[in-house]
Design a protein around this motif. Structure first.
Motif, short mmCIF file in Angstrom:
data_model
loop_
_atom_site.label_atom_id
_atom_site.label_comp_id
_atom_site.label_asym_id
_atom_site.label_seq_id
_atom_site.Cartn_x
_atom_site.Cartn_y
_atom_site.Cartn_z
N GLY A 16 0.84 -1.19 0.00
CA GLY A 16 0.00 0.00 0.00
C GLY A 16 0.87 1.24 0.00
N ALA A 17 0.30 2.35 -0.40
CA ALA A 17 1.05 3.59 -0.40
C ALA A 17 0.16 4.70 0.15
CB ALA A 17 1.50 3.94 -1.81
N CYS A 18 0.75 5.60 0.89
CA CYS A 18 -0.03 6.71 1.42
C CYS A 18 -0.28 7.73 0.30
CB CYS A 18 0.69 7.36 2.59
SG CYS A 18 2.21 8.21 2.14
N SER A 19 -1.29 8.56 0.48
CA SER A 19 -1.64 9.52 -0.56
C SER A 19 -0.54 10.55 -0.76
CB SER A 19 -2.96 10.21 -0.22
OG SER A 19 -2.84 10.92 1.00
N LYS A 20 0.21 10.89 0.30
CA LYS A 20 1.30 11.86 0.16
C LYS A 20 2.37 11.32 -0.79
CE LYS A 20 4.64 14.65 2.55
NZ LYS A 20 5.33 14.97 3.78
N THR A 21 2.69 10.04 -0.65
CA THR A 21 3.69 9.43 -1.51
C THR A 21 3.22 9.45 -2.96
OG1 THR A 21 4.41 7.99 0.26
CG2 THR A 21 5.00 7.32 -1.96
N LEU A 22 1.95 9.14 -3.16
CA LEU A 22 1.41 9.09 -4.52
C LEU A 22 1.35 10.46 -5.18
CD1 LEU A 22 -1.44 6.49 -4.07
CD2 LEU A 22 0.79 6.13 -5.09
N THR A 23 1.16 11.50 -4.38
CA THR A 23 1.08 12.83 -4.97
C THR A 23 2.45 13.48 -5.14
OG1 THR A 23 0.68 13.81 -2.81
CG2 THR A 23 -1.25 13.29 -4.15
N THR A 24 3.42 13.10 -4.32
CA THR A 24 4.74 13.71 -4.45
C THR A 24 5.65 12.95 -5.39
OG1 THR A 24 5.58 12.53 -2.52
CG2 THR A 24 4.70 14.74 -2.16
N TRP A 25 5.38 11.68 -5.63
CA TRP A 25 6.25 10.86 -6.49
C TRP A 25 6.45 11.47 -7.88
CZ3 TRP A 25 5.46 7.75 -10.89
CH2 TRP A 25 6.57 6.98 -11.24
N PRO A 26 5.38 11.92 -8.56
CA PRO A 26 5.62 12.53 -9.89
C PRO A 26 6.51 13.77 -9.82
CG PRO A 26 3.30 12.02 -9.63
CD PRO A 26 3.96 11.80 -8.29
N LEU A 27 6.38 14.56 -8.77
CA LEU A 27 7.19 15.77 -8.64
C LEU A 27 8.65 15.43 -8.36
CD1 LEU A 27 4.76 17.95 -6.50
CD2 LEU A 27 5.16 18.07 -8.96
N PRO A 32 11.65 15.89 -12.76
CA PRO A 32 13.07 16.14 -13.03
C PRO A 32 13.59 15.37 -14.25
CG PRO A 32 12.75 15.74 -10.70
CD PRO A 32 11.45 15.44 -11.39
N THR A 33 13.11 14.15 -14.43
CA THR A 33 13.52 13.37 -15.59
C THR A 33 13.03 14.04 -16.86
OG1 THR A 33 13.47 11.36 -14.28
CG2 THR A 33 13.41 11.10 -16.67
N HIS A 34 11.78 14.47 -16.86
CA HIS A 34 11.21 15.15 -18.02
C HIS A 34 12.00 16.42 -18.34
CE1 HIS A 34 8.14 16.52 -20.84
NE2 HIS A 34 8.28 17.71 -20.28
N LEU A 35 12.26 17.22 -17.32
CA LEU A 35 12.98 18.47 -17.53
C LEU A 35 14.42 18.22 -17.99
CD1 LEU A 35 11.74 20.55 -14.47
CD2 LEU A 35 11.03 20.78 -16.86
N GLY A 36 15.03 17.14 -17.51
CA GLY A 36 16.41 16.86 -17.86
C GLY A 36 16.60 16.20 -19.21
N LEU A 37 15.62 15.42 -19.64
CA LEU A 37 15.78 14.65 -20.88
C LEU A 37 14.90 15.14 -22.03
CD1 LEU A 37 15.94 11.07 -19.33
CD2 LEU A 37 17.84 12.50 -20.07
N VAL A 38 13.65 15.40 -21.76
CA VAL A 38 12.71 15.74 -22.83
C VAL A 38 12.81 17.20 -23.24
CG1 VAL A 38 10.27 15.81 -23.49
CG2 VAL A 38 11.14 13.90 -22.14
N GLU A 39 12.78 18.10 -22.30
CA GLU A 39 12.76 19.52 -22.62
C GLU A 39 14.00 19.97 -23.40
OE1 GLU A 39 10.31 21.73 -22.51
OE2 GLU A 39 9.03 20.12 -21.80
N PRO A 40 15.22 19.56 -23.04
CA PRO A 40 16.37 19.97 -23.85
C PRO A 40 16.27 19.48 -25.30
CG PRO A 40 17.13 19.12 -21.76
CD PRO A 40 15.66 18.84 -21.84
N THR A 41 15.75 18.31 -25.48
CA THR A 41 15.58 17.76 -26.83
C THR A 41 14.59 18.61 -27.61
OG1 THR A 41 15.99 15.56 -25.96
CG2 THR A 41 14.96 15.68 -28.11
N LYS A 42 13.50 19.02 -26.97
CA LYS A 42 12.51 19.85 -27.65
C LYS A 42 13.08 21.21 -28.04
CE LYS A 42 8.43 20.07 -25.73
NZ LYS A 42 7.36 20.10 -24.72
#
Length: 76
Positions: A16-27, A32-42
């Motif tokens: 099980g996972a608490c709601s805080k974990t589920l809401t903070t995990w994407p952030l 950071p992965t998106h900003l580091g890998l996808v955005e520079p490519t775009k």
């Protein structure tokens, strides 16, 4: 919940996972992965298609432009 989230959630306290974990995990992980890998490519791309390969209107426009360029060059 997507398939990608399941291994993460299963690994938290017996399945099980608490709601805080589920809401903070994407952030903490995804953004950071998106900003580091996808955005520079775009930033360096000549063209970006909203919706990627799932945008038939943009794909048709890109195809028409490519065919026009090839015709100008005498290839098509």
């Amino acid at each position: 919940m997507s398939r990608q989230d399941k291994p993460f959630i299963i690994g938290i306290g017996g399945g099980g996972a608490c709601s805080k974990t589920l809401t903070t995990w994407p952030l903490v992980r995804v953004k950071p992965t998106h900003l580091g890998l996808v955005e520079p490519t775009k930033r360096h791309a000549d063209v970006t298609l909203p919706g990627g390969g799932q945008n038939p209107v943009a794909l048709e426009m890109l195809k028409a432009k490519a065919l026009a360029r090839l015709a100008e060059m005498g290839v098509a």
